[in-house]
Design a protein around this motif. Structure first.
Motif, PDB file in Angstrom:
ATOM      1  N   PHE A 302       0.841  -1.193   0.000  1.00 32.78           N
ATOM      2  CA  PHE A 302       0.000   0.000   0.000  1.00 32.78           C
ATOM      3  C   PHE A 302       0.881   1.249   0.000  1.00 32.78           C
ATOM      4  O   PHE A 302       1.981   1.234   0.564  1.00 32.78           O
ATOM      5  N   PRO A 303       0.408   2.353  -0.602  1.00 27.61           N
ATOM      6  CA  PRO A 303       1.270   3.538  -0.729  1.00 27.61           C
ATOM      7  C   PRO A 303       1.560   4.239   0.601  1.00 27.61           C
ATOM      8  O   PRO A 303       2.407   5.128   0.631  1.00 27.61           O
ATOM      9  N   TRP A 304       0.888   3.846   1.685  1.00 30.63           N
ATOM     10  CA  TRP A 304       1.189   4.460   2.995  1.00 30.63           C
ATOM     11  C   TRP A 304       2.199   3.650   3.802  1.00 30.63           C
ATOM     12  O   TRP A 304       2.463   3.954   4.962  1.00 30.63           O
ATOM     13  N   SER A 305       2.797   2.636   3.186  1.00 27.97           N
ATOM     14  CA  SER A 305       3.907   1.930   3.833  1.00 27.97           C
ATOM     15  C   SER A 305       5.157   2.805   3.808  1.00 27.97           C
ATOM     16  O   SER A 305       5.424   3.512   2.824  1.00 27.97           O
ATOM     17  N   GLU A 306       5.938   2.766   4.854  1.00 28.36           N
ATOM     18  CA  GLU A 306       7.173   3.567   4.889  1.00 28.36           C
ATOM     19  C   GLU A 306       8.233   3.041   3.932  1.00 28.36           C
ATOM     20  O   GLU A 306       9.216   3.740   3.655  1.00 28.36           O
ATOM     21  N   ARG A 307       8.033   1.848   3.394  1.00 31.12           N
ATOM     22  CA  ARG A 307       9.048   1.250   2.530  1.00 31.12           C
ATOM     23  C   ARG A 307       8.791   1.503   1.038  1.00 31.12           C
ATOM     24  O   ARG A 307       9.539   1.001   0.204  1.00 31.12           O
ATOM     25  N   VAL A 308       7.740   2.246   0.722  1.00 22.49           N
ATOM     26  CA  VAL A 308       7.414   2.521  -0.684  1.00 22.49           C
ATOM     27  C   VAL A 308       6.983   3.984  -0.823  1.00 22.49           C
ATOM     28  O   VAL A 308       6.882   4.726   0.157  1.00 22.49           O
ATOM     29  N   ASN A 309       6.759   4.394  -2.063  1.00 24.04           N
ATOM     30  CA  ASN A 309       6.138   5.685  -2.392  1.00 24.04           C
ATOM     31  C   ASN A 309       6.925   6.892  -1.870  1.00 24.04           C
ATOM     32  O   ASN A 309       6.355   7.949  -1.620  1.00 24.04           O
ATOM     33  N   GLY A 310       8.223   6.729  -1.688  1.00 22.96           N
ATOM     34  CA  GLY A 310       9.034   7.847  -1.235  1.00 22.96           C
ATOM     35  C   GLY A 310       8.843   8.188   0.230  1.00 22.96           C
ATOM     36  O   GLY A 310       9.286   9.254   0.689  1.00 22.96           O
ATOM     37  N   ASN A 311       8.209   7.309   0.985  1.00 21.18           N
ATOM     38  CA  ASN A 311       8.019   7.541   2.423  1.00 21.18           C
ATOM     39  C   ASN A 311       9.297   7.222   3.187  1.00 21.18           C
ATOM     40  O   ASN A 311      10.196   6.517   2.696  1.00 21.18           O
ATOM     41  N   HIS A 312       9.371   7.700   4.401  1.00 23.65           N
ATOM     42  CA  HIS A 312      10.566   7.508   5.225  1.00 23.65           C
ATOM     43  C   HIS A 312      10.174   7.039   6.628  1.00 23.65           C
ATOM     44  O   HIS A 312       9.020   7.162   7.042  1.00 23.65           O
ATOM     45  N   GLN A 313      11.167   6.522   7.325  1.00 21.52           N
ATOM     46  CA  GLN A 313      10.931   6.055   8.687  1.00 21.52           C
ATOM     47  C   GLN A 313      10.412   7.209   9.551  1.00 21.52           C
ATOM     48  O   GLN A 313      10.942   8.313   9.528  1.00 21.52           O
ATOM     49  N   GLY A 314       9.365   6.916  10.296  1.00 20.02           N
ATOM     50  CA  GLY A 314       8.757   7.923  11.154  1.00 20.02           C
ATOM     51  C   GLY A 314       7.582   8.633  10.513  1.00 20.02           C
ATOM     52  O   GLY A 314       6.781   9.285  11.213  1.00 20.02           O
ATOM     53  N   ASP A 315       7.451   8.521   9.192  1.00 20.22           N
ATOM     54  CA  ASP A 315       6.372   9.224   8.499  1.00 20.22           C
ATOM     55  C   ASP A 315       4.997   8.672   8.870  1.00 20.22           C
ATOM     56  O   ASP A 315       4.013   9.422   8.929  1.00 20.22           O
TER      57      ASP A 315
END
Length: 491
Positions: A302-315
């Protein structure tokens, strides 16, 4: 004179040692055997011997047993003393029943006899003294050993049998389903006839109905944002069930990469106007519902995973807290927040502890997990409910959020690889006892990605659900009048 001199000799020889072989007694250098010397001689049996030597002189040697007395009954440890009547022995051997037990080479000649090493009854104590020129003298007494039988070891106080740990009981469980379009042509809740048909199969009303809604529809430009689904929620409530809204910060068509719906965009306030409007409408509706926001975040699909979509740890936590704070600010307290990762039996997904927003931001925890079996659409292996849920359940309920109740928000099994009916029966039986924090359960009754999740894929599976939810543990649809506050576990 003999007695006093013998005693004086005993006292003067402090520090003298004698070596004895292992056996019924040990010769003593300093100790009771030496100090008890000088008692009245109880036998005068003596032997003297002489023979010519190089200087034609004779050697005379006479000894007597001074303790114990012949015929005496003895027990425990006793003094065995030999008195020298004439001559000067170089050593004295001590014998029990003819067997040498040890030697003493210094006067006064004595030993300590441990009668506990001997059988009860008559025994002969003999001593042989050796002179410097080869002369020997002997003395013997007969004693009766009478040792009491050793006291039995005290019987230890019986340890109280610990009370068996009671099987934890979950108490009543909300149950329900996500119901697809396969039953009536339209999925619930937009067609509540689908719910009715599902209940006819399972012979019990559902206490929850779940449906899904993203932030926006971006199939055309500009994106259109979905308003608070008051109508759908009202249909569920009017049925006596509790609505479960799975709400996601994404758009449709769905993709893992949605550049405009990164977690940082949510946390930064890019969608605050929409979120506030949504929260205000929720408050205005004024009825309770479960809000399962950005679920299965520990995966990568899913795009709200921190491991995809340019997300970062803590987001993830930052976005969750930001949305929650908006609801709190407008007073939308009728939303019950459900934090729901995916099960991770193989420990390959993102760490859950880093994704938990905190107890102040979560009302219920949750888990999703499926038994894919060997379905050709996505072959895995057959796994029981316990195999799938045990490790993640323990991590959440024991370490991450032990004070929170849990919802199984998506669960189902394939028919491929085993008995789906047996799998369902095991799950419904096991949850109330082995997983007591689970207080809500939603079956995923929908065909999805060619997977055979619905209970109606076989009559045996349908019957297993119907039989498993009867009784008072799994609750029916009697919740139309809940107060507009956070939903608590039933009971």
């Amino acid at each position: 004179m003999l007695r006093s001199r013998f005693l004086a000799t005993v006292i003067a020889l402090v520090g003298t040692t004698a070596a004895f072989a292992p056996g019924a007694f040990a010769a003593e250098g300093i100790g009771p055997a030496k100090k008890l010397g000088g008692e009245t001689t109880t036998t005068t049996t003596t032997t003297s011997a002489s023979r010519p030597n190089a200087d034609s002189s004779k050697e005379t040697l006479t000894i007597a047993t001074t303790s114990p007395a012949s015929g005496q009954t003895v027990s425990g440890t006793v003094t065995w003393a030999i008195g020298v009547v004439a001559g000067t022995p170089s050593k004295v051997e001590f014998l029990v029943d003819g067997s040498v037990q040890g030697t003493d080479a210094s006067a006064p000649f004595a030993a300590s006899l441990d009668t506990t090493k001997l059988a009860n009854g008559s025994h002969t104590l003999g001593a042989t003294a050796y002179g410097a020129k080869g002369v020997k003298a002997t003395t013997k007494v007969t004693v009766t050993v009478s040792n009491a039988a050793p006291a039995p070891e005290p019987t230890p106080e019986p340890k109280p049998t610990p009370e068996p740990a009671p099987s934890p009981s979950a108490g009543p469980i909300y149950w329900g389903a996500t119901i697809g379009s396969q039953l009536t042509g339209t999925q619930a809740p937009w067609d509540m006839a689908a719910v009715t048909k599902f209940e006819e199969m399972t012979h019990k009303g559902v206490s929850m109905v779940q449906f899904y809604q993203p932030f926006a529809n971006c199939s055309s430009s500009p994106c259109s944002f979905y308003a608070f689904p008051k109508g759908a929620l009202e249909l569920i409530r009017n049925h006596g069930s509790i609505p479960v809204l799975s709400w996601a910060s994404q758009s449709t068509p769905s993709s893992v990469n949605e550049a405009n719906f990164q977690l940082a965009d949510v946390a930064a306030g890019n969608y605050d106007a929409f979120i506030r409007s949504f929260a205000e409408a929720a408050k205005a509706w004024n009825h309770p519902f479960f809000l399962r926001f950005n679920f299965e975040m520990n995966g990568n699909w899913f795009p709200w995973s921190e491991r995809v979509n340019g997300n970062h740890q803590g987001d993830y936590v930052a976005a969750w807290r930001h949305v929650h704070d908006i609801f709190a600010a407008v007073g939308a307290n009728n939303a019950t927040w459900v934090w729901c990762p995916n099960v991770d039996p193989d420990n390959v997904q993102q760490s859950l502890s880093s994704l938990y927003p905190g107890d102040d931001y979560v009302d219920w925890t949750g888990l999703d997990g499926y038994n894919w079996g060997t379905n050709p659409a996505k072959p895995d292996r057959w796994r029981s409910f316990r195999d799938l849920y045990r490790s993640s359940y323990a991590q959440i309920t024991e370490k991450i959020a032990p004070s929170k109740p849990m919802m199984v928000a998506e669960v189902a099994s394939s028919e491929y690889g085993g008995s789906k009916a047996a799998w369902i029966k095991d799950m419904l039986t096991r949850i109330p006892t082995e997983f007591p924090k689970i207080r809500a359960l939603l079956w995923f009754d929908k065909f999805d990605s060619s997977m055979d999740w619905p209970v109606e894929t076989s009559s045996s599976a349908t019957s297993a659900v119907a039989e498993g939810i009867q009784g008072s543990t799994y609750l029916g649809n009697s919740f139309a009048s809940l107060s507009p506050s956070a939903i608590l576990p039933a009971g």
